[in-house]
Design a protein around this motif. Structure first.
Motif, mmCIF file in Angstrom:
data_model
loop_
_atom_site.group_PDB
_atom_site.id
_atom_site.type_symbol
_atom_site.label_atom_id
_atom_site.label_comp_id
_atom_site.label_asym_id
_atom_site.label_seq_id
_atom_site.Cartn_x
_atom_site.Cartn_y
_atom_site.Cartn_z
ATOM 1 N N LEU A 177 -64.886 21.763 -69.222
ATOM 2 C CA LEU A 177 -64.066 20.787 -68.513
ATOM 3 C C LEU A 177 -64.798 20.172 -67.323
ATOM 4 O O LEU A 177 -64.380 19.147 -66.800
ATOM 5 N N HIS A 178 -65.850 20.806 -66.880
ATOM 6 C CA HIS A 178 -66.625 20.205 -65.791
ATOM 7 C C HIS A 178 -67.890 19.535 -66.294
ATOM 8 O O HIS A 178 -68.859 19.349 -65.555
ATOM 9 N N ASN A 194 -61.226 12.930 -66.154
ATOM 10 C CA ASN A 194 -60.228 13.652 -65.380
ATOM 11 C C ASN A 194 -59.121 12.690 -64.957
ATOM 12 O O ASN A 194 -59.396 11.607 -64.474
ATOM 13 N N SER A 246 -57.292 12.682 -62.502
ATOM 14 C CA SER A 246 -57.232 12.366 -61.072
ATOM 15 C C SER A 246 -58.055 11.129 -60.743
ATOM 16 O O SER A 246 -57.836 10.478 -59.732
HETATM 17 C C1 LIG Z 1 -60.414 16.869 -61.744
HETATM 18 O O1 LIG Z 1 -61.059 16.392 -60.575
HETATM 19 C C2 LIG Z 1 -60.654 17.074 -59.414
HETATM 20 C C3 LIG Z 1 -61.353 16.424 -58.225
HETATM 21 O O2 LIG Z 1 -62.271 15.494 -58.643
HETATM 22 C C4 LIG Z 1 -61.020 18.555 -59.522
HETATM 23 O O3 LIG Z 1 -60.589 19.243 -58.380
HETATM 24 C C5 LIG Z 1 -60.336 19.128 -60.757
HETATM 25 O O4 LIG Z 1 -60.733 20.466 -60.947
HETATM 26 C C6 LIG Z 1 -60.699 18.338 -61.978
HETATM 27 N N1 LIG Z 1 -59.933 18.846 -63.089
HETATM 28 C C7 LIG Z 1 -60.475 19.092 -64.271
HETATM 29 C C8 LIG Z 1 -59.573 19.595 -65.316
HETATM 30 O O5 LIG Z 1 -61.661 18.934 -64.483
#
Ligand SMILES: *[C@@H]1O[C@H](CO)[C@@H](O)[C@H](O)[C@H]1NC(C)=O
Ligand SMILES: *[C@@H]1O[C@H](CO)[C@@H](O)[C@H](O)[C@H]1NC(C)=O
Ligand SMILES: *[C@@H]1O[C@H](CO)[C@@H](O)[C@H](O)[C@H]1NC(C)=O
Length: 672
Positions: free
Chosen positions: A409-410, A420, A422
Motif C-alpha cells: 500500500l505504500h 491514496n 487522501s
Molecule cells: C494515504 O496518505 C496519507 C498521507 O499522505 C497516509 O498517512 C496514509 O497512510 C495513506 N494511506 C494509505 C492506505 O496508503
C-alpha cells in the motif's frame, strides 16, 4: 364440408389477429420513427412533436424574426433545483452535466435574441459548492457526505451478505426515516431559490417529488436505469434472485420471477408506502397508493442506453439519455503517467467511493493480483483506494511466504501502484483511456461501467450491492465482461478471467461495438437539456400560476412569465386556497386559475396538462381497455366457441354417418 368452412373462418380470424398485432407494432414504429417520413407526419402523435422541434430549430436560427410563442419570453432567468438523496458525483453527474449545458446555453445565446440565463442549486449531502467541474452551483446541504463506512450498521450487511430485496429495504428504511428532514430542506430551498423546475434523482428521493407536487412546480426524474419504471415480462432483476434477462429460463423460473417474487417485493413496498404516507399527510402532501403514482406522467430521464440495457419498448415519457459523460476529465498525474508508460499490461482496480468488502476478500484479491503478475498475465496494477478498505496486515503468497500489505500500500512494489484517496480521486477515465490499461477490475457501478465502455476496456466485475449485479450480468451477456462472486472469490478463477479478457478475440470485437454505441449515445445529454428546456417552457404556458410563501407569511409571487398568453391577468382569475391542515400558514400557497372554472377540483397532476403530448392514451383508458383485454378476450371467446361448435358438428356428422351406416348394414343383414 362444414369443417372446411370452419377452418376457413378460423384462418380468417387468425389473419385478423395478426393484422391487429402488426398494426400495433407499426404504430410503435411511427412513434419512434423519423418525423420527416410521410406516414409519420399524418399521425397525431407526430404533430404534437412539432412545436418542440420548431423551438429547437429556432434555437439555432437565432436571428429569424418570427419566433414561435414559447421562445418569446426567454429573457426571464430560470432556476433549476437539483435534488439527490445519496449525492456523490456518480448520482449527481448526469443532472449536473445537463444543467451545465443549460447554463452555457443561457450565457451563450446572442444578446439580441435572449439574455436567458439559468441558475442551478443543489439539494444533496456533502459539499459541491467548490467542485472543480461545476463551479457556479449553490448548495443546500442535507448533511455530511453519505458515508457507507459510518453507516456500517446498514451498509456492512448490504455489502457483505448476499444482496436481495431485504438488503434493498434496509437502505430504503433508513432513507424513509429521514423523509421529514429532507422534505423540510427541499421546502425551504424551494421557497428560497424559487425553482422553475426540480430535477430529482429517483433513488429514495420521494421528498423531492413531493415538494414539486406541493408547489406545483414541474419535476423531472432522473436515474441510471430504466429497470423499475418500464415493464417487459422477459426482464427481471438479480435482486429477486432472477436473471436480468429471462430469455432462456424455464417456465417455473419465469413464473416465479414474473409473479411470485415481485409480488412479495410489492407487498413489502406497500407497508413502506403506507408508513411514508402518514409522514406525507403530516406535512400536507396527499398520500399515494403506489410508488409511481406521483411521477407516472412526468418526464423521466435514464442515464443508460440500449446495449447496456436489455432491449424493450419504452414509452415516450421515458427517455434514454446516457451514457452521460463529462466534456473533459482530470489528466493523469506525472507519477501515474510514468507508471503507465513503464508497464505494458496493466489492470486498473477501483471499487468506487462507496462500497467495501471483507478483509478476507481483500486478501484474496491481493493474492490474485500477485499471482497474475507472477504468471506474467499482467505486469502492473493501479489500485485506486477509496479509504474505506480494511486490508489484512499480512497476506500469504502462492509460495506460502507472508507479505506485509502495508509495503504494497505504500508503493514499495514496482508492479503495484496504489493511489491514496487522501490525495483526491484517481483520474479514472484518463487511466482507462491509456493504451496500456488492459483490464478494469470494478464493482460495476454505472459510472464506472460507462467509463469503461467509453474507453473500450474489458471489465472484471465484482458486484457488491444495488444495481451492480444486474450491470455485471448484462455486460457479461454482451461478451465484454466477466463477473466474480463476492461470496465465493477464488484466486485461480480470478487469474484465469484476467487472462481471458485480454486474449479472447470476441471480447475485442464486442468492446469495439459497445464503444461506438457509448460514444454515439453520449451526445444525448444535449437532448436531455432540450427536454428539460421543453418542460420549463411548456410550464410557462401553464394557465396556472404558483406563489411561494416565506415563513413570515409574506407572499413571494413567482410571476407567470408568459405575457403573451391571452387573458392572462384579466380579472377572471379565481383563487383557491389549498386546504392547509396542521402546518397552516407555514406551507400555504395559492393556486391561481385563469382558465379553469373555480368549481373544478384542483388538477392534482400538473403533468396531465404539461406533458400531454407524450402521455400514451392507454394510461387514460384503464387497465382492461388500455391493454385491449376486452377486444382480445372477445376474440378468444369467439374462437373457443367456434372450435366448440366445430367439434360438436363433427361429432354429429360422424355419429349420423355411423348411425346410418349401422342402420344400412342392419337393414342389409335383415334383408339377407
Ligand atoms: C494515504 O496518505 C496519507 C498521507 O499522505 C497516509 O498517512 C496514509 O497512510 C495513506 N494511506 C494509505 C492506505 O496508503
Ligand atoms: C463548502 O465548501 C466551501 C468552500 O470550501 C465553503 O465555503 C462552504 O461553507 C461549504 N459548504 C458546506 C455546506 O459545508
Ligand atoms: C438464449 O439462447 C439463444 C440461443 O441459443 C442465444 O442466442 C441467446 O444469447 C441466449 N440468451 C441469453 C440471455 O443467454
Amino acid at each position: 364440408m362444414v369443417s372446411k368452412y370452419l377452418i376457413l373462418v378460423i384462418i380468417f380470424l387468425t389473419q385478423l389477429i395478426s393484422i391487429g398485432v402488426n398494426a400495433s407494432s407499426s404504430s410503435d414504429n411511427i412513434k419512434g420513427g423519423d418525423s420527416s417520413s410521410k406516414t409519420a407526419s399524418q399521425k397525431p402523435t407526430k404533430t404534437s412533436w412539432w412545436p418542440f422541434r420548431k423551438s429547437q430549430l429556432d434555437n439555432k436560427q437565432q436571428f429569424t424574426q418570427s419566433k414561435i410563442e414559447i421562445d418569446k419570453n426567454a429573457k426571464e432567468p430560470k432556476n433549476i433545483l437539483v435534488g439527490s438523496f445519496v449525492g456523490g458525483l456518480s448520482h449527481l453527474r448526469p443532472s449536473l452535466e445537463i444543467c451545465k449545458i443549460l447554463i452555457e446555453r443561457g450565457y451563450k445565446v446572442s444578446e439580441s435574441y435572449s439574455q436567458m440565463y439559468r441558475n442551478v442549486a443543489l439539494v444533496a449531502p456533502g459539499n459541491f459548492t467548490s467542485h472543480a467541474n461545476y463551479p457556479s452551483i449553490k448548495q443546500y446541504s442535507t448533511g455530511p457526505e453519505h458515508n457507507t463506512k459510518e453507516l456500517s450498521s446498514i451498509y456492512q450487511p448490504i455489502f457483505e451478505k448476499p444482496y436481495d430485496y431485504n438488503s434493498f429495504f434496509l437502505e430504503k428504511d433508513e432513507a424513509d426515516n429521514q423523509y421529514l428532514e429532507r422534505y423540510e430542506i427541499y421546502k425551504q430551498s424551494t421557497i428560497d431559490f424559487k425553482p422553475d423546475l426540480l430535477l430529482c434523482d429517483l433513488l429514495n428521493n420521494e421528498a423531492c417529488f413531493d415538494v414539486a407536487w406541493k408547489f406545483k412546480i414541474p419535476s423531472v426524474g432522473i436515474s441510471s436505469s430504466l429497470s423499475r419504471r418500464t415493464f417487459a415480462p422477459y426482464k427481471s432483476d438479480p435482486i429477486y434472485g432472477c436473471h436480468s434477462n429471462m430469455e432462456n429460463e424455464s417456465f417455473i423460473e419465469r413464473f416465479k420471477c414474473l409473479i411470485i417474487r415481485p409480488a412479495r417485493f410489492l407487498y413489502e413496498s406497500r407497508q413502506r408506502i403506507i408508513s411514508l404516507n402518514e409522514k406525507r399527510v403530516s406535512v400536507g402532501v396527499s398520500p399515494i397508493s403506489s410508488s409511481l403514482e406521483r411521477i407516472k406522467n412526468s418526464l423521466f430521464l435514464a442515464d443508460t442506453f440500449f446495449g447496456f440495457e436489455i432491449p424493450h419498448p419504452v414509452p415516450p415519457l421515458y427517455q434514454e439519455i446516457g451514457p452521460v459523460m463529462q466534456d473533459s476529465y482530470p489528466p493523469i498525474t506525472p507519477e501515474i503517467s510514468s507508471f503507465l508508460s513503464s508497464h505494458k499490461r496493466i489492470m486498473y482496480v477501483s471499487f468506487g467511493t462507496q462500497v467495501y468488502t471483507t478483509p478476507e476478500n481483500y486478501a484474496i484479491l491481493l493474492q490474485s493480483i500477485l499471482e497474475a503478475i507472477d504468471r506474467n498475465i499482467i505486469d502492473g496494477i493501479i489500485w485506486s483506494l477509496s479509504g474505506l478498505e480494511d486490508f489484512p496486515s499480512t497476506i500469504s503468497s502462492s509460495d506460502e511466504t507472508q507479505l506485509d500489505t502495508s509495503e504494497i500500500l505504500h508503493n514499495l512494489y514496482t508492479h503495484i501502484y496504489v493511489t491514496n484517496s487522501s490525495s483526491g480521486l484517481a483520474p479514472q477515465v484518463s487511466i482507462l483511456e491509456h493504451a496500456n490499461t488492459r483490464v478494469f477490475l470494478t464493482h460495476g457501478g454505472v459510472s464506472s461501467c460507462h467509463e469503461s465502455l467509453y474507453t473500450g476496456t474489458p471489465m472484471l466485475i465484482l458486484p457488491f450491492a444495488f444495481d451492480q449485479f444486474s450491470n455485471a450480468e448484462k455486460l457479461e451477456e454482451q461478451g465484454i465482461a466477466l463477473k466474480l462472486d463476492k461470496k465465493n472469490l477464488i484466486m485461480d478463477d480470478i487469474v484465469r478471467k484476467i487472462e481471458f479478457l485480454q486474449l479472447d478475440a470476441r471480447v475485442k470485437v464486442n468492446l469495439k461495438r459497445m464503444q461506438v454505441l457509448a460514444k454515439i449515445n453520449s451526445k444525448r445529454k444535449y437532448r436531455a437539456a432540450d427536454l428539460v428546456e421543453f418542460v420549463m417552457k411548456a410550464s410557462q404556458l401553464n394557465p396556472k400560476k404558483f406563489k411561494y410563501d416565506d415563513d413570515d407569511g409574506n407572499e413571494i409571487v413567482k410571476e407567470s412569465v408568459d405575457k403573451n398568453v391571452p387573458n392572462n391577468d384579466e380579472g377572471k382569475k379565481s383563487t383557491e386556497k389549498e386546504s392547509n391542515n396542521e402546518n397552516s400558514g407555514e406551507t400555504s400557497y395559492e393556486t391561481v386559475y385563469n382558465s379553469s372554472p373555480p368549481e373544478q377540483p384542483i388538477i392534482e397532476d400538473i403533468y396531465e396538462w404539461l406533458l400531454k403530448e407524450w402521455i400514451t392514451p392507454d394510461t387514460r383508458m384503464g387497465f382492461i381497455r388500455g391493454k385491449y383485454l376486452d377486444v382480445y378476450g372477445t376474440v378468444l371467446t369467439l374462437l373457443l366457441s367456434l372450435i366448440l361448435i366445430a367439434v360438436w358438428a363433427c361429432w354429429s356428422v360422424v355419429s349420423f354417418i355411423v348411425n346410418s351406416v349401422a342402420s344400412l348394414i342392419e337393414g342389409k343383414l335383415k334383408a339377407d
